[in-house]
Design a protein around this motif. Structure first.
Motif, PDB file in Angstrom:
ATOM      1  N   UNK A 108       0.823  -1.205   0.000  1.00  0.00           N
ATOM      2  CA  UNK A 108       0.000   0.000   0.000  1.00  0.00           C
ATOM      3  C   UNK A 108       0.860   1.259   0.000  1.00  0.00           C
ATOM      4  N   UNK A 109       1.928   1.254   0.772  1.00  0.00           N
ATOM      5  CA  UNK A 109       2.792   2.435   0.813  1.00  0.00           C
ATOM      6  C   UNK A 109       3.408   2.699  -0.565  1.00  0.00           C
ATOM      7  N   UNK A 167       9.384   6.027 -11.376  1.00  0.00           N
ATOM      8  CA  UNK A 167      10.449   6.218 -10.399  1.00  0.00           C
ATOM      9  C   UNK A 167      11.374   5.007 -10.347  1.00  0.00           C
ATOM     10  N   UNK A 168      12.625   5.258  -9.980  1.00  0.00           N
ATOM     11  CA  UNK A 168      13.548   4.187  -9.660  1.00  0.00           C
ATOM     12  C   UNK A 168      13.167   3.564  -8.321  1.00  0.00           C
ATOM     13  N   UNK A 169      13.566   2.318  -8.106  1.00  0.00           N
ATOM     14  CA  UNK A 169      13.261   1.656  -6.836  1.00  0.00           C
ATOM     15  C   UNK A 169      13.843   2.431  -5.658  1.00  0.00           C
ATOM     16  N   UNK A 170      15.025   3.007  -5.832  1.00  0.00           N
ATOM     17  CA  UNK A 170      15.624   3.799  -4.754  1.00  0.00           C
ATOM     18  C   UNK A 170      14.807   5.051  -4.448  1.00  0.00           C
ATOM     19  N   UNK A 227       9.773   6.291   2.935  1.00  0.00           N
ATOM     20  CA  UNK A 227      10.321   6.663   4.239  1.00  0.00           C
ATOM     21  C   UNK A 227       9.918   8.084   4.604  1.00  0.00           C
ATOM     22  N   UNK A 228       9.881   8.963   3.603  1.00  0.00           N
ATOM     23  CA  UNK A 228       9.506  10.354   3.867  1.00  0.00           C
ATOM     24  C   UNK A 228       8.007  10.492   4.143  1.00  0.00           C
ATOM     25  N   UNK A 268       6.442   6.811  10.431  1.00  0.00           N
ATOM     26  CA  UNK A 268       6.129   5.965  11.576  1.00  0.00           C
ATOM     27  C   UNK A 268       5.981   4.496  11.201  1.00  0.00           C
ATOM     28  N   UNK A 269       6.021   4.178   9.903  1.00  0.00           N
ATOM     29  CA  UNK A 269       5.887   2.792   9.463  1.00  0.00           C
ATOM     30  C   UNK A 269       7.174   2.028   9.710  1.00  0.00           C
ATOM     31  N   UNK A 270       7.101   0.702   9.780  1.00  0.00           N
ATOM     32  CA  UNK A 270       8.320  -0.101   9.969  1.00  0.00           C
ATOM     33  C   UNK A 270       9.337   0.164   8.863  1.00  0.00           C
ATOM     34  N   UNK A 271      10.598   0.187   9.251  1.00  0.00           N
ATOM     35  CA  UNK A 271      11.670   0.440   8.293  1.00  0.00           C
ATOM     36  C   UNK A 271      11.801  -0.735   7.328  1.00  0.00           C
ATOM     37  N   UNK A 272      12.046  -0.433   6.058  1.00  0.00           N
ATOM     38  CA  UNK A 272      12.224  -1.473   5.042  1.00  0.00           C
ATOM     39  C   UNK A 272      13.475  -1.156   4.233  1.00  0.00           C
ATOM     40  N   UNK A 273      14.061  -2.203   3.668  1.00  0.00           N
ATOM     41  CA  UNK A 273      15.264  -2.033   2.870  1.00  0.00           C
ATOM     42  C   UNK A 273      14.903  -1.833   1.404  1.00  0.00           C
ATOM     43  N   UNK A 274      15.881  -1.364   0.630  1.00  0.00           N
ATOM     44  CA  UNK A 274      15.667  -1.229  -0.814  1.00  0.00           C
ATOM     45  C   UNK A 274      15.383  -2.593  -1.431  1.00  0.00           C
TER      46      UNK A 274
END
Length: 336
Positions: A273-274, A286-289, A296-297, A301-307
């Motif tokens: 959803x994010x 957009x690029x995945x990065x 993140x911006x 408050x959501x859980x941190x996720x990696x690229x």
């Protein structure tokens, strides 16, 4: 216009907290409103009338999506519309492809998220993908005249009224931007002229600017000239202020009407959803990065996720389409 008159015209709180610029509203359209709009446009083509769906999407202030099945249903039902319309089928189809396809993006929605009670309340299975799409990219407004989407609270009772409100938001915002740009043109032109003249005579622009200001001060030394200049400037600023106020009033009225029907954003959005919420509000892929940085911006408050997790979700999600090799967008563009 006085300061007291401007006070209640402050910009309203945005409908969409995830949009930092255009688009200002995300909309979802259903088959019935597309068929109705195409038929009405073609019937009134000689009068130059266009549907509210097209008007709201002019300029990119409102972006429109549809579930994938809507495209098939439009082509399936256009022959039925043609039977009761003075417009032949070929003209209806050509108009849909020329005017509507460029402003729509079609999304293949999966059901990987947990069942949503509001989606489960949709009793017609054909409308379930539209409900899932709305839950995926909310906050948004669903433009539909289907009772199966109205009863669970996805679509407003009168979609045309809400479409008019969306047009007001778009028109009001564009009017303000146009007024401010027009007001800034003389200043930009003067700065550009001074800069160009400085390059021509090999003199620093600030030197010429100082000379111009000095000459202006000499011209305004006499009281009658200062008075005449002040009167002209006052009329100009009053005109600009009135035009800005009109645009602000139009935008505010539309926002307040839409606020009553906009589908609320999820309280604890999943990663899918994010990503969908972020991509739904971008004019370019957009690029995945870039997606990673934006989620993140937008969701601090959501859980941190990696690229790596973001790339995995993009690859797995049927909603996300890879374009330009490494870039992603929500849904697919369709050509005739």
């Amino acid at each position: 216009m006085t300061d007291d008159q401007f006070a209640p015209l402050a910009r309203p709180q945005p409908l969409d907290p995830y949009s930092s610029s255009a688009p200002h509203l995300v909309g979802i359209v259903d088959t019935n409103v597309l068929l109705t709009s195409v038929d009405n446009d073609c019937r009134n083509e000689t009068q130059g009338r266009r549907s509210r769906l097209l008007l709201m999407s002019d300029g990119g202030d409102v972006v429109l999506y549809a579930a994938d099945h809507v495209l098939d249903e439009v082509y399936e039902h256009l022959p039925r519309i043609a039977k009761s319309s003075p417009v032949p089928l070929a003209a209806l189809r050509a108009y849909f492809e020329t005017e509507y396809l460029p402003v729509l993006r079609f999304v293949t929605v999966s059901d990987t998220d947990a069942p949503d009670p509001q989606v489960l309340a949709i009793t017609d299975s054909d409308d379930v993908p539209t409900g899932r799409l709305a839950k995926l990219i909310a906050p948004c407004v669903v433009f539909s005249d289907d009772k199966h989407l109205k009863r669970p609270g996805f679509a407003p009772k009168r979609w045309l009224d809400m479409a008019k409100a969306a047009v007001d938001v778009a028109d009001g915002h564009r009017a303000q931007v146009t007024t401010l740009n027009a007001a800034a043109l003389p200043v930009r032109g003067l700065v550009g002229l001074v800069s160009l003249a400085g390059r021509k005579v090999n003199v620093f622009p600030w030197v010429l600017g100082g000379l111009a200001l000095g000459a202006g001060a000499l011209l305004l030394k006499k009281p009658e000239r200062r008075k005449a200049t002040a009167e002209v400037a006052g009329k100009i600023f009053e005109g600009i202020g009135n035009q800005l106020a009109e645009g602000m009033v139009l935008e505010r009225g539309g926002v307040e009407k839409l606020r009553k029907v906009v589908l609320a954003a999820p309280e604890e959005p999943t990663l899918r959803q994010r990503i969908a919420i972020v991509l739904a509000r971008q004019n370019e892929p957009l690029l995945a990065t870039e997606v990673h940085d934006l989620i993140h911006a937008r969701f601090p408050e959501a859980p941190d996720v990696s690229i790596k997790e973001v790339r995995g979700a993009l690859e797995e999600g049927t909603e996300f389409v890879r374009v330009q090799r490494y870039r992603w967008q929500l849904g697919r563009d369709v050509t005739p």
